[in-house]
Every structure is written in structure tokens, then in C-alpha cells.
Scaffold this motif. Sequence first.
Motif, PDB file in Angstrom:
ATOM      1  N   LEU A  14      26.090  54.710  80.536  1.00 35.54           N
ATOM      2  CA  LEU A  14      26.206  54.508  79.089  1.00 35.54           C
ATOM      3  C   LEU A  14      25.186  55.353  78.339  1.00 35.54           C
ATOM      4  O   LEU A  14      25.444  55.790  77.210  1.00 35.54           O
ATOM      5  CB  LEU A  14      26.031  53.031  78.733  1.00 35.54           C
ATOM      6  CG  LEU A  14      27.159  52.088  79.144  1.00 35.54           C
ATOM      7  CD1 LEU A  14      26.862  50.680  78.650  1.00 35.54           C
ATOM      8  CD2 LEU A  14      28.501  52.554  78.606  1.00 35.54           C
ATOM      9  N   ARG A  15      24.028  55.584  78.948  1.00 40.75           N
ATOM     10  CA  ARG A  15      23.045  56.459  78.306  1.00 40.75           C
ATOM     11  C   ARG A  15      23.645  57.845  78.095  1.00 40.75           C
ATOM     12  O   ARG A  15      23.445  58.474  77.050  1.00 40.75           O
ATOM     13  CB  ARG A  15      21.771  56.529  79.141  1.00 40.75           C
ATOM     14  CG  ARG A  15      20.948  55.261  79.107  1.00 40.75           C
ATOM     15  CD  ARG A  15      19.510  55.514  79.452  1.00 40.75           C
ATOM     16  NE  ARG A  15      19.320  55.959  80.819  1.00 40.75           N
ATOM     17  CZ  ARG A  15      19.115  55.153  81.852  1.00 40.75           C
ATOM     18  NH1 ARG A  15      19.072  53.834  81.674  1.00 40.75           N
ATOM     19  NH2 ARG A  15      18.932  55.642  83.060  1.00 40.75           N
ATOM     20  N   THR A  16      24.389  58.327  79.083  1.00 42.43           N
ATOM     21  CA  THR A  16      25.058  59.623  78.946  1.00 42.43           C
ATOM     22  C   THR A  16      26.049  59.587  77.795  1.00 42.43           C
ATOM     23  O   THR A  16      26.144  60.534  77.003  1.00 42.43           O
ATOM     24  CB  THR A  16      25.791  59.994  80.251  1.00 42.43           C
ATOM     25  OG1 THR A  16      24.842  60.115  81.306  1.00 42.43           O
ATOM     26  CG2 THR A  16      26.562  61.295  80.097  1.00 42.43           C
ATOM     27  N   TYR A  17      26.766  58.479  77.678  1.00 44.41           N
ATOM     28  CA  TYR A  17      27.793  58.367  76.642  1.00 44.41           C
ATOM     29  C   TYR A  17      27.189  58.335  75.244  1.00 44.41           C
ATOM     30  O   TYR A  17      27.736  58.921  74.305  1.00 44.41           O
ATOM     31  CB  TYR A  17      28.622  57.108  76.879  1.00 44.41           C
ATOM     32  CG  TYR A  17      29.800  56.952  75.938  1.00 44.41           C
ATOM     33  CD1 TYR A  17      30.977  57.661  76.159  1.00 44.41           C
ATOM     34  CD2 TYR A  17      29.737  56.098  74.840  1.00 44.41           C
ATOM     35  CE1 TYR A  17      32.061  57.530  75.306  1.00 44.41           C
ATOM     36  CE2 TYR A  17      30.815  55.961  73.981  1.00 44.41           C
ATOM     37  CZ  TYR A  17      31.967  56.678  74.218  1.00 44.41           C
ATOM     38  OH  TYR A  17      33.047  56.551  73.356  1.00 44.41           O
ATOM     39  N   PHE A  18      26.059  57.654  75.080  1.00 42.13           N
ATOM     40  CA  PHE A  18      25.504  57.447  73.745  1.00 42.13           C
ATOM     41  C   PHE A  18      24.415  58.447  73.353  1.00 42.13           C
ATOM     42  O   PHE A  18      23.942  58.414  72.226  1.00 42.13           O
ATOM     43  CB  PHE A  18      24.977  56.017  73.605  1.00 42.13           C
ATOM     44  CG  PHE A  18      26.079  55.004  73.477  1.00 42.13           C
ATOM     45  CD1 PHE A  18      26.833  54.940  72.313  1.00 42.13           C
ATOM     46  CD2 PHE A  18      26.381  54.138  74.509  1.00 42.13           C
ATOM     47  CE1 PHE A  18      27.863  54.021  72.179  1.00 42.13           C
ATOM     48  CE2 PHE A  18      27.406  53.209  74.391  1.00 42.13           C
ATOM     49  CZ  PHE A  18      28.154  53.161  73.225  1.00 42.13           C
ATOM     50  N   GLN A  19      24.028  59.323  74.265  1.00 41.31           N
ATOM     51  CA  GLN A  19      23.096  60.366  73.891  1.00 41.31           C
ATOM     52  C   GLN A  19      23.836  61.543  73.259  1.00 41.31           C
ATOM     53  O   GLN A  19      25.063  61.617  73.289  1.00 41.31           O
ATOM     54  CB  GLN A  19      22.287  60.815  75.114  1.00 41.31           C
ATOM     55  CG  GLN A  19      21.256  59.781  75.553  1.00 41.31           C
ATOM     56  CD  GLN A  19      20.499  60.195  76.795  1.00 41.31           C
ATOM     57  OE1 GLN A  19      21.026  60.867  77.663  1.00 41.31           O
ATOM     58  NE2 GLN A  19      19.241  59.778  76.878  1.00 41.31           N
ATOM     59  N   ALA A  20      23.074  62.474  72.673  1.00 47.07           N
ATOM     60  CA  ALA A  20      23.671  63.613  71.989  1.00 47.07           C
ATOM     61  C   ALA A  20      24.443  64.495  72.967  1.00 47.07           C
ATOM     62  O   ALA A  20      24.051  64.666  74.114  1.00 47.07           O
ATOM     63  CB  ALA A  20      22.588  64.430  71.285  1.00 47.07           C
ATOM     64  N   ILE A  21      25.565  65.055  72.492  1.00 47.10           N
ATOM     65  CA  ILE A  21      26.334  66.013  73.263  1.00 47.10           C
ATOM     66  C   ILE A  21      25.715  67.395  73.048  1.00 47.10           C
ATOM     67  O   ILE A  21      25.497  67.802  71.900  1.00 47.10           O
ATOM     68  CB  ILE A  21      27.810  66.036  72.807  1.00 47.10           C
ATOM     69  CG1 ILE A  21      28.405  64.612  72.821  1.00 47.10           C
ATOM     70  CG2 ILE A  21      28.624  66.978  73.678  1.00 47.10           C
ATOM     71  CD1 ILE A  21      28.462  63.980  74.170  1.00 47.10           C
ATOM     72  N   PRO A  22      25.417  68.129  74.103  1.00 51.11           N
ATOM     73  CA  PRO A  22      24.810  69.466  73.927  1.00 51.11           C
ATOM     74  C   PRO A  22      25.706  70.382  73.101  1.00 51.11           C
ATOM     75  O   PRO A  22      26.934  70.247  73.099  1.00 51.11           O
ATOM     76  CB  PRO A  22      24.668  69.971  75.369  1.00 51.11           C
ATOM     77  CG  PRO A  22      24.673  68.751  76.214  1.00 51.11           C
ATOM     78  CD  PRO A  22      25.570  67.779  75.524  1.00 51.11           C
TER      79      PRO A  22
END
Length: 211
Positions: A24-32
Motif C-alpha cells: 500500500l505504501r507503493t500505491y499511495f506514494q508519488a508516481i515517478p
Amino acid sequence: MTPVPQSPYARALGDRLEDLHPRLRTYFQAIPDGAVGVGEGVFERVGTPRRLLWPFLRLLERRGVVAACWERDVPFRVENRTIASRAIGERTFHLPRGPWIMHDAVALTRHGRVVDELGEPGLIAACFDLDVRDGALELTSRAVGLRLGRLRLRLPRALSPIVRLTERFDDDRDRQFVSVSIDAPLLGRVYEYRGHFEYRIETDAAKETAG
């Protein structure tokens, strides 16, 4: 050194971001920059069985807010991008009558809360409180407003619907699960969707084509 951008969710959560499930951290962090987050899965149900509400929902459907239907097992695709510090989402629901696209843009208010503008151009806005529970992210609306031309109108609490969203990850099924519900005063549940999907970060082909 150029600072790494943060998503509005990450800034609102602060240290609580580490309490989220790693996926979920991947999902809710900024997209490069130059990338897009892609999720593909199935909504177990979408809409509302209360057909009397459909004429009103069709007005919102045309603006990309909610779908006027009651369907089960709906395939969908979500594309997430980070643009100008906002989390931009586009969800394509493959309904039996054809594809329908839901638009939203999430930003951080000066008070440190996330606000989600739904539809085009930001027809409805909901301000959320965030909580992390057992690795899942829970959002509950504290205010809902409408945009009428240049006028922004905040609905009185007595008339304001409550929007709840839960995102969680199931390790046994290796899937991310999402549940959204909208409950209105006196009427109760007026809209919902829930389902599961797989998520990945990939090169943004749309941006490459534009470039």
C-alpha cells in the motif's frame, strides 16, 4: 539535490505511512515522473440497487463522478499519476453497456488534510480524515462540497453524505482490496463499489507518445 516529491497521502500521513502494508505504501506514494501506476481487477459490485436514484446519478455520471447502475463482477482498470503534487486517478469501469471513466484528483489542504475532487472539472470535493488500521488505509469524509461554475458550496453537515474508503492488501490472495461507500442522511446507502486488483508501476506510454 532535487527533493523527491511526495504524494498528498504521504504528506498527510507523515510517520504513519510506515504503518501501511508495504504494497500500500507503493500505491499511495508519488508516481515517478514518466511513469504511471496501473491497477487491473474486478469490482464485485458497483452502484446502487435503488433505481429511483439513477436519474440523479446519471447527471453525475456524465461528469465522471459516479455510475448510475447496479452491476456485479465489473472489470476495471485504474491509472494513477502524480502531477503538480496532486494524485490524479482515472478509473475505467467496463460496464455491460460500455466503458465509463471516473476521474479524481487528490491534493493536500493547508490544514494538512487530503481533499479529493471528483469528476470534471472537480464537480464534487470531499475532505477526508485518514487513519491507518492493521496496515490498511481508512478515509472518512468530514466535509463535502459542490462546484457550481466559479462558486464553491460546502454542504451543511445535516445534508452532507458520508464517504468512506478502505484500501487493504491481502497477502494470502496477493491482491489489493478497495471498498468505497456513500451514505446520505435519511436515505442511507446511496452508492458503493468494492473489489480487488493487482497493481504495478510502469513507463507511461501516453507521456512517451506526447513527447
